[in-house]
Motif scaffolding. Structure first.
Motif, PDB file in Angstrom:
ATOM      1  N   GLU A 161      51.229 -21.010  74.543  1.00 24.62           N
ATOM      2  CA  GLU A 161      50.845 -19.558  74.736  1.00 24.62           C
ATOM      3  C   GLU A 161      49.292 -19.457  74.510  1.00 24.62           C
ATOM      4  O   GLU A 161      48.744 -20.224  73.639  1.00 24.62           O
ATOM      5  CB  GLU A 161      51.581 -18.751  73.568  1.00 24.62           C
ATOM      6  N   MET A 162      48.729 -18.437  75.123  1.00 28.67           N
ATOM      7  CA  MET A 162      47.270 -18.439  74.620  1.00 28.67           C
ATOM      8  C   MET A 162      46.895 -17.583  73.504  1.00 28.67           C
ATOM      9  O   MET A 162      45.817 -17.991  72.871  1.00 28.67           O
ATOM     10  CB  MET A 162      46.584 -17.571  75.800  1.00 28.67           C
ATOM     11  N   GLY A 163      47.830 -16.972  72.854  1.00 31.70           N
ATOM     12  CA  GLY A 163      47.623 -16.060  71.644  1.00 31.70           C
ATOM     13  C   GLY A 163      48.943 -15.654  71.341  1.00 31.70           C
ATOM     14  O   GLY A 163      50.041 -16.023  71.510  1.00 31.70           O
ATOM     15  N   GLU A 164      48.858 -14.656  70.406  1.00 30.25           N
ATOM     16  CA  GLU A 164      50.025 -13.829  69.743  1.00 30.25           C
ATOM     17  C   GLU A 164      50.574 -13.158  70.807  1.00 30.25           C
ATOM     18  O   GLU A 164      51.943 -13.055  70.835  1.00 30.25           O
ATOM     19  CB  GLU A 164      49.953 -13.176  68.731  1.00 30.25           C
ATOM     20  N   THR A 165      49.934 -12.702  71.953  1.00 34.06           N
ATOM     21  CA  THR A 165      50.484 -11.882  73.067  1.00 34.06           C
ATOM     22  C   THR A 165      49.902 -12.752  74.350  1.00 34.06           C
ATOM     23  O   THR A 165      48.881 -13.360  74.218  1.00 34.06           O
ATOM     24  CB  THR A 165      50.128 -10.599  73.131  1.00 34.06           C
ATOM     25  N   GLY A 166      50.430 -12.266  75.550  1.00 38.93           N
ATOM     26  CA  GLY A 166      49.765 -12.811  76.844  1.00 38.93           C
ATOM     27  C   GLY A 166      50.645 -13.603  77.421  1.00 38.93           C
ATOM     28  O   GLY A 166      51.695 -14.136  77.145  1.00 38.93           O
ATOM     29  N   PRO A 167      50.294 -13.909  78.904  1.00 37.76           N
ATOM     30  CA  PRO A 167      51.169 -14.997  79.720  1.00 37.76           C
ATOM     31  C   PRO A 167      51.417 -16.336  79.049  1.00 37.76           C
ATOM     32  O   PRO A 167      50.569 -16.785  78.298  1.00 37.76           O
ATOM     33  CB  PRO A 167      50.100 -15.109  80.863  1.00 37.76           C
ATOM     34  N   CYS A 168      52.377 -16.773  79.207  1.00 35.71           N
ATOM     35  CA  CYS A 168      52.889 -18.063  78.597  1.00 35.71           C
ATOM     36  C   CYS A 168      53.847 -18.870  79.349  1.00 35.71           C
ATOM     37  O   CYS A 168      54.526 -18.160  80.531  1.00 35.71           O
ATOM     38  CB  CYS A 168      53.414 -17.656  77.108  1.00 35.71           C
ATOM     39  N   GLY A 169      54.317 -19.942  79.158  1.00 39.32           N
ATOM     40  CA  GLY A 169      55.407 -20.624  79.677  1.00 39.32           C
ATOM     41  C   GLY A 169      55.520 -22.087  79.380  1.00 39.32           C
ATOM     42  O   GLY A 169      54.791 -22.527  78.459  1.00 39.32           O
ATOM     43  N   PRO A 170      56.744 -22.782  79.730  1.00 34.32           N
ATOM     44  CA  PRO A 170      57.019 -24.021  79.518  1.00 34.32           C
ATOM     45  C   PRO A 170      55.817 -25.142  80.079  1.00 34.32           C
ATOM     46  O   PRO A 170      55.459 -24.666  80.934  1.00 34.32           O
ATOM     47  CB  PRO A 170      58.193 -24.585  80.070  1.00 34.32           C
TER      48      PRO A 170
END
Ligand code: GLY
Length: 581
Positions: A161-170
């Protein structure tokens, strides 16, 4: 291979596979308020991943300037303790925007590492997210990795994850065994021993983390990769530390030349200083400046840490600014801004070094005294606070120095001292308004606060509303010559008088468009209903005016002397002085 050749080879490899080269974004994010600094190559592509922007091309490749010193990705505390974490580093990356997915991302990473660059397959390991059976199966299917070198890990290591919010994934990472004894490798070392370095991370972006902490599926699946250039260069140049590569060794040689000390005798200060000067060069080139808050305080903290390591090399005068040209020589071909802005970077670094040098020695003496005075192995919060408040030692510097001596710092005690100081500062500004918490009494109807202060210092005014508290009375008038504190300029003082009313205006502040006069003195509700005479303290206003003009002059002069890139970040215009940020 030299680092420049390795960087080019990466870009070339992906350009040949249909990727468009996109230049690095600045390390100071332009539009993303969730980040202090760019912390990954994907930051600039966030709107594309979220579906808010359409890319020009479905595949991209780049080398991104990254800084990891705050928030979710923070490597500051380990810099100088190992040879492969940095505050500033370059991240090579390839991206698919809703185009190719796991099979190609895995196969190409493996092809580049093992076939093009010829890394030893028997030193490489792949990890995948526990639930990602697809990637787990793909690794031995699309590459010739041995099955027992593909491992599963949980969220901590394999969900990016880039930060507390935002695009993410395995994600699926590629690790390299850098140790001396390849026969002694084991799956247990991956993600636990410093002999295994993460070289590359393939993130399969498929969700967005919302502010409520929940994951929401994105409409498309993307690939976001990050490969640390410094580590790859180390491996390719057969070094066991990034500081031995051609990205760092010229800086270390420059420090040796300046100090007359051999880095081998005491490597740690050389590592920290060479790391921190890169971060300072790139962040200042991209518009950041040292200051007392937010992003600027990160720069100041780093510079002060580096200055203190400079003292360990007997440097009493500013010296880091002399390293700026070396950074430019190493990286100016790829990032010309460090050369183009070098005069500005040097001036900022040198000024900061000088400022801290003034208090550093006295702070070091106080630090030693606080070790002697501490009971047990904990430095009291009040000493850490004194180091911060009087000698300019950031808390993390005090903690680092304490750690070196086997001590810790009472962080809670430090916070208590800090809170007490903030309270004192607030109390000393007792004539400030918190209008929302006051009970207002309306006395007349109509618009309020027509400002007359550019034409006159006096007026006859009617009270629109008032609110009283223990020490003061707050008045809002129909028209007023009093300037209300705003844009860094302090509010006017003066008097408001009438029959049965003798008030001293201690401060004037704004609440929306209304000017609130915060007064002390004699008054009664019935007397407030008559017309009052308002009068601004003229000589005081005149001095404020002069400092206001001086602020504009200073801004122009700084642009002439330092360059047009100079940005005023704020100011305080007071009758006795001005402060220019
Ligand atoms: N965005 C991938 C990484 O930073 O590791």
């Amino acid at each position: 291979m030299q680092s420049n050749e390795i960087r080019s080879a990466f870009i070339d490899f992906f350009e040949k596979r249909g990727h468009q080269f996109i230049p690095s974004s600045p390390v100071v994010p332009i539009a993303d308020k969730t980040l202090l600094f760019a912390n990954a190559g994907m930051n600039q592509f966030k709107p594309i991943f979220l579906g808010d922007e359409t890319p020009d091309h479905p595949r991209a490749v780049n080398t991104q300037k990254c800084i990891r010193v705050s928030g979710k990705h923070n490597d500051l505390d380990v810099v100088g303790m190992d040879g492969f974490h940095h505050t500033f580093f370059e991240m090579l990356g390839n991206w698919s925007f809703g185009d190719y997915y796991k099979p190609d991302a895995i196969a190409w990473a493996w092809e580049l590492l093992t076939e093009v660059w010829g890394l030893d397959k028997d030193r490489l390991w792949a990890t995948v997210y526990t639930d990602d059976d697809e990637a787990f199966k793909l690794w031995p299917d699309v590459t010739d990795i041995s099955k027992d070198r593909v491992l599963k890990f949980g969220e901590k290591y394999n969900f990016w994850e880039m930060g507390e919010t935002g695009p993410c994934g395995p994600c699926s990472e590629i690790h390299y065994y850098i140790g001396d004894d390849p026969k002694n490798q084991s799956a247990k070392g991956v993600n636990s021993s410093d002999d295994y370095w993460e070289l590359w991370n393939l993130v399969f972006i498929q969700s967005n983390r919302n502010a409520d902490g929940k994951l929401k599926d994105l409409s498309q699946k993307h690939v976001d990769t990050g490969a640390g250039l410094e580590r790859i260069v180390s491996v390719m140049q057969n070094k066991s530390s990034n500081y031995e590569t051609d990205l760092f060794s010229p800086i270390i040689q420059s420090i040796e030349k300046i100090t007359g000390i051999n880095a081998k005798d005491n490597p740690s200060p050389f590592h920290v200083i060479s790391d921190h000067i890169r971060m300072l060069c790139f962040s200042i080139a991209d518009g950041a400046l040292p200051s007392n808050g937010g992003r600027g305080y990160v720069l100041r903290r780093l510079l002060r840490r580096a200055s203190r390591f400079g003292r360990m090399l007997d440097q009493r005068e500013p010296f880091m600014f002399e390293l700026v040209d070396t950074v430019g020589q190493i990286m100016g071909d790829v990032f010309p801004e460090v050369v183009e802005k070098s005069a500005h970077i040097k001036k900022v670094v040198q000024a900061e070094e000088s400022m801290f040098n003034d208090t550093l020695d006295r702070g070091l003496v106080h630090f030693d005294k606080s070790l002697d005075a501490s009971s047990g192995k904990t430095i009291p919060g009040k000493d850490a606070f004194k180091l911060y408040d009087t000698y300019g030692f950031p808390l993390d510097l005090t903690m680092l120095m304490a750690r070196e001596r086997g001590y810790s710092v009472d962080e809670k005690g430090f916070e208590t001292e800090m809170a007490a100081q903030k309270k004192r500062a607030k109390a000393s500004g007792k004539f400030t308004a918190d209008s929302g918490s006051l009970d207002w009494v309306n006395l007349s109807k109509g618009k309020d606060s027509k400002f007359l202060g550019y034409e006159t210092m006096e007026s006859e005014s009617k009270v629109r509303r008032f609110a009283s508290s223990k020490d003061s009375i707050h008045l809002v008038l129909d028209k007023t010559p009093f300037y209300a504190e705003s844009g860094g300029q302090i509010g006017d003082k003066g008097t408001i008088n009438g029959k049965g009313i003798t008030l001293k205006v201690e401060n004037t502040v704004k609440d929306g468009k209304s000017h609130i006069h915060i007064c002390s003195g004699k008054w009664s509700e019935s007397a407030l209903k008559s017309v009052l005479s308002s009068s601004v303290d003229g000589p005081r206003r005149q001095n404020i005016r002069k400092n206001h003009t001086a602020t504009h002059l200073l801004n122009s002069a700084l642009k002439v002397v330092l360059g047009e890139h100079c940005q005023q970040a704020g100011s305080l215009v007071h009758p006795d002085y001005l402060r220019f940020d």
